[in-house]
Design an enzyme around this catalytic site. Structure first.
Site, mmCIF file in Angstrom:
data_model
loop_
_atom_site.group_PDB
_atom_site.id
_atom_site.type_symbol
_atom_site.label_atom_id
_atom_site.label_comp_id
_atom_site.label_asym_id
_atom_site.label_seq_id
_atom_site.Cartn_x
_atom_site.Cartn_y
_atom_site.Cartn_z
ATOM 1 N N ARG A 97 2.752 -6.928 40.248
ATOM 2 C CA ARG A 97 4.026 -7.663 40.602
ATOM 3 C C ARG A 97 4.245 -8.397 41.653
ATOM 4 O O ARG A 97 4.900 -9.240 42.157
ATOM 5 C CB ARG A 97 5.080 -7.524 39.773
ATOM 6 C CG ARG A 97 5.737 -7.232 38.504
ATOM 7 C CD ARG A 97 6.138 -6.109 37.431
ATOM 8 N NE ARG A 97 6.168 -6.478 36.203
ATOM 9 C CZ ARG A 97 7.238 -5.456 35.580
ATOM 10 N NH1 ARG A 97 7.336 -4.385 35.771
ATOM 11 N NH2 ARG A 97 7.061 -6.252 34.169
ATOM 12 N N HIS A 109 3.174 -6.600 31.211
ATOM 13 C CA HIS A 109 4.528 -5.285 30.600
ATOM 14 C C HIS A 109 3.746 -4.101 30.745
ATOM 15 O O HIS A 109 2.092 -4.516 30.091
ATOM 16 C CB HIS A 109 4.971 -6.017 29.568
ATOM 17 C CG HIS A 109 5.644 -4.316 28.773
ATOM 18 N ND1 HIS A 109 6.836 -4.284 28.324
ATOM 19 C CD2 HIS A 109 4.416 -3.983 27.687
ATOM 20 C CE1 HIS A 109 6.555 -3.001 27.619
ATOM 21 N NE2 HIS A 109 5.805 -2.457 27.185
ATOM 22 N N PHE A 167 20.045 -11.466 29.310
ATOM 23 C CA PHE A 167 18.590 -12.577 29.595
ATOM 24 C C PHE A 167 17.725 -12.106 28.326
ATOM 25 O O PHE A 167 16.695 -12.983 28.233
ATOM 26 C CB PHE A 167 17.543 -11.710 30.321
ATOM 27 C CG PHE A 167 16.925 -10.007 30.858
ATOM 28 C CD1 PHE A 167 16.120 -9.514 29.564
ATOM 29 C CD2 PHE A 167 18.251 -9.063 30.953
ATOM 30 C CE1 PHE A 167 15.978 -7.659 29.684
ATOM 31 C CE2 PHE A 167 18.216 -7.869 30.684
ATOM 32 C CZ PHE A 167 16.781 -7.201 30.054
ATOM 33 N N TYR A 180 11.282 -5.690 22.321
ATOM 34 C CA TYR A 180 11.892 -5.460 22.617
ATOM 35 C C TYR A 180 13.363 -4.839 22.526
ATOM 36 O O TYR A 180 14.461 -5.680 22.758
ATOM 37 C CB TYR A 180 11.625 -7.099 23.972
ATOM 38 C CG TYR A 180 11.253 -7.445 25.045
ATOM 39 C CD1 TYR A 180 11.007 -6.362 26.077
ATOM 40 C CD2 TYR A 180 10.256 -8.688 24.904
ATOM 41 C CE1 TYR A 180 9.828 -6.487 27.335
ATOM 42 C CE2 TYR A 180 9.170 -8.429 26.099
ATOM 43 C CZ TYR A 180 9.120 -7.649 26.920
ATOM 44 O OH TYR A 180 8.463 -7.923 28.201
ATOM 45 N N LYS A 187 1.717 -11.241 30.120
ATOM 46 C CA LYS A 187 2.384 -11.998 29.694
ATOM 47 C C LYS A 187 1.932 -13.290 29.612
ATOM 48 O O LYS A 187 0.997 -13.587 30.365
ATOM 49 C CB LYS A 187 3.705 -11.999 30.252
ATOM 50 C CG LYS A 187 4.105 -10.464 30.143
ATOM 51 C CD LYS A 187 5.519 -10.212 30.997
ATOM 52 C CE LYS A 187 6.002 -9.208 30.755
ATOM 53 N NZ LYS A 187 7.474 -8.615 31.328
ATOM 54 N N THR A 207 10.449 -4.278 38.852
ATOM 55 C CA THR A 207 10.396 -4.929 37.396
ATOM 56 C C THR A 207 10.796 -6.660 38.206
ATOM 57 O O THR A 207 10.269 -7.346 37.533
ATOM 58 C CB THR A 207 11.276 -3.910 36.651
ATOM 59 O OG1 THR A 207 11.647 -3.926 35.692
ATOM 60 C CG2 THR A 207 11.809 -5.639 35.487
ATOM 61 N N GLU A 245 5.105 1.150 20.783
ATOM 62 C CA GLU A 245 4.238 -0.137 21.325
ATOM 63 C C GLU A 245 3.052 -0.217 20.703
ATOM 64 O O GLU A 245 2.926 -1.342 20.092
ATOM 65 C CB GLU A 245 4.728 -0.265 22.998
ATOM 66 C CG GLU A 245 6.089 -0.624 23.505
ATOM 67 C CD GLU A 245 6.337 -0.685 24.882
ATOM 68 O OE1 GLU A 245 7.205 -0.134 25.078
ATOM 69 O OE2 GLU A 245 5.190 -0.421 24.458
ATOM 70 N N ASN A 292 6.782 -12.620 35.139
ATOM 71 C CA ASN A 292 7.078 -10.794 35.958
ATOM 72 C C ASN A 292 5.501 -10.609 35.637
ATOM 73 O O ASN A 292 5.347 -9.449 35.813
ATOM 74 C CB ASN A 292 7.413 -9.852 35.735
ATOM 75 C CG ASN A 292 8.292 -8.980 34.678
ATOM 76 O OD1 ASN A 292 7.780 -9.076 33.989
ATOM 77 N ND2 ASN A 292 9.286 -8.381 35.053
ATOM 78 N N ARG A 349 2.739 1.707 35.407
ATOM 79 C CA ARG A 349 3.280 1.563 36.152
ATOM 80 C C ARG A 349 3.328 0.985 37.725
ATOM 81 O O ARG A 349 4.156 0.318 38.473
ATOM 82 C CB ARG A 349 5.282 2.458 35.568
ATOM 83 C CG ARG A 349 5.256 2.261 34.162
ATOM 84 C CD ARG A 349 5.924 1.239 33.057
ATOM 85 N NE ARG A 349 7.278 1.040 33.974
ATOM 86 C CZ ARG A 349 7.993 0.071 33.537
ATOM 87 N NH1 ARG A 349 7.588 -0.627 32.326
ATOM 88 N NH2 ARG A 349 9.188 0.514 34.114
HETATM 89 P P1 IDP Z 1 10.222 -3.345 32.714
HETATM 90 O O1 IDP Z 1 9.012 -5.352 32.556
HETATM 91 O O2 IDP Z 1 9.325 -3.169 33.933
HETATM 92 O O3 IDP Z 1 9.767 -1.989 32.026
HETATM 93 P P2 IDP Z 1 12.521 -4.080 31.136
HETATM 94 O O4 IDP Z 1 13.648 -3.369 32.075
HETATM 95 O O5 IDP Z 1 12.249 -3.195 30.649
HETATM 96 O O6 IDP Z 1 11.656 -4.148 32.139
HETATM 97 O O7 IDP Z 1 12.643 -5.259 31.175
HETATM 98 C C1 IDP Z 1 11.690 -5.710 30.255
HETATM 99 C C2 IDP Z 1 11.532 -7.793 30.512
HETATM 100 O O8 IDP Z 1 12.759 -8.475 30.238
HETATM 101 C C3 IDP Z 1 11.156 -7.172 32.103
HETATM 102 O O9 IDP Z 1 9.424 -7.356 32.637
HETATM 103 C C4 IDP Z 1 11.946 -8.761 32.414
HETATM 104 O O10 IDP Z 1 10.576 -9.655 32.277
HETATM 105 C C5 IDP Z 1 12.938 -9.127 31.597
HETATM 106 N N1 IDP Z 1 14.185 -8.918 32.103
HETATM 107 C C6 IDP Z 1 14.304 -8.417 32.655
HETATM 108 N N2 IDP Z 1 15.838 -8.301 33.419
HETATM 109 C C7 IDP Z 1 15.583 -9.111 33.489
HETATM 110 C C8 IDP Z 1 17.026 -10.292 34.364
HETATM 111 O O11 IDP Z 1 17.951 -8.975 34.743
HETATM 112 N N3 IDP Z 1 16.966 -10.788 34.062
HETATM 113 C C9 IDP Z 1 15.579 -12.063 33.729
HETATM 114 N N4 IDP Z 1 14.410 -11.490 33.227
HETATM 115 C C10 IDP Z 1 15.244 -9.590 32.867
HETATM 116 MG MG MG Z 2 10.310 -1.931 30.139
#
Ligand code: IDP
Ligand code: MG
Length: 149
Positions: free
Chosen positions: A102, A115, A57, A49, A9, A91, A126, A112, A85
């Site tokens: 992370r 991805h 968010f 996304y 990212k 996350t 994807e 974070n 993962r």
């Molecule tokens: P992942 O990246 O671990 O698969 P996802 O739930 O798919 O997590 O969320 C995608 C991305 O959205 C996260 O990596 C993060 O950058 C952002 N994100 C997810 N939940 C939140 C939140 O509660 N606040 C702010 N950003 C979030």
């Molecule tokens: Mg995800």
């Protein structure tokens, strides 16, 4: 052999962590089969996304992911989706175990650093969003025999 989509990212690109992340994926034994540095359009970010559309968010996420260059990649190996993962960690970086990307390099969910596809189905979707089929390189490494059986 499974393929997964990984994206370094914009925060990690800015912090010079491309090499660190690629290095760890390589050392694990995964094989890099496609890579592209790019700045995502808003449309591309919203497609990538799409599952999060409507969440609180979502707008911040799209803003962030389009804010600068990302490194989009496809990595291949046994159980590549699950393995990546695990290497990435939770996350929420505050919950991510030390030793994970992370856990070691990020402090909060909004930034974070990486991805990774969450299932083989997401990986297919994807990968085809980011790469043409002929951009995926098929090649053999001696290491395949040792790490992938
Ligand atoms: P992942 O990246 O671990 O698969 P996802 O739930 O798919 O997590 O969320 C995608 C991305 O959205 C996260 O990596 C993060 O950058 C952002 N994100 C997810 N939940 C939140 C939140 O509660 N606040 C702010 N950003 C979030
Ligand atoms: Mg995800």
């Amino acid at each position: 052999m499974q393929k997964t989509f990984v994206m370094i990212k914009p925060d990690a690109v800015q912090r010079n962590l491309i090499g660190e992340i690629i290095g760890r994926l390589e050392k694990k034994g995964l094989k890099l089969v496609a890579a592209k540095m790019m700045i995502l359009s808003r449309e591309m970010a919203e497609k990538h996304y799409a599952e999060h559309k409507g969440k609180s968010f979502f707008d911040d996420l799209v803003e962030f992911i389009t804010s600068g260059p990302v490194m989009a990649m496809v990595w291949e190996g046994i159980e590549a989706v699950k393995v990546v993962r695990k290497l990435m960690g939770n996350t929420d970086p505050q919950e991510a175990a030390p030793g994970t990307f992370r856990g070691d390099y990020a402090l909060f969910t909004g930034n974070n650093i990486v991805h990774g596809s969450d299932s083989p189905e997401s990986a297919s979707r994807e990968i085809s969003l980011f790469f043409l089929e002929n951009e995926l390189i098929s090649y053999r490494k001696d290491l395949d025999t040792w790490v992938n059986g």
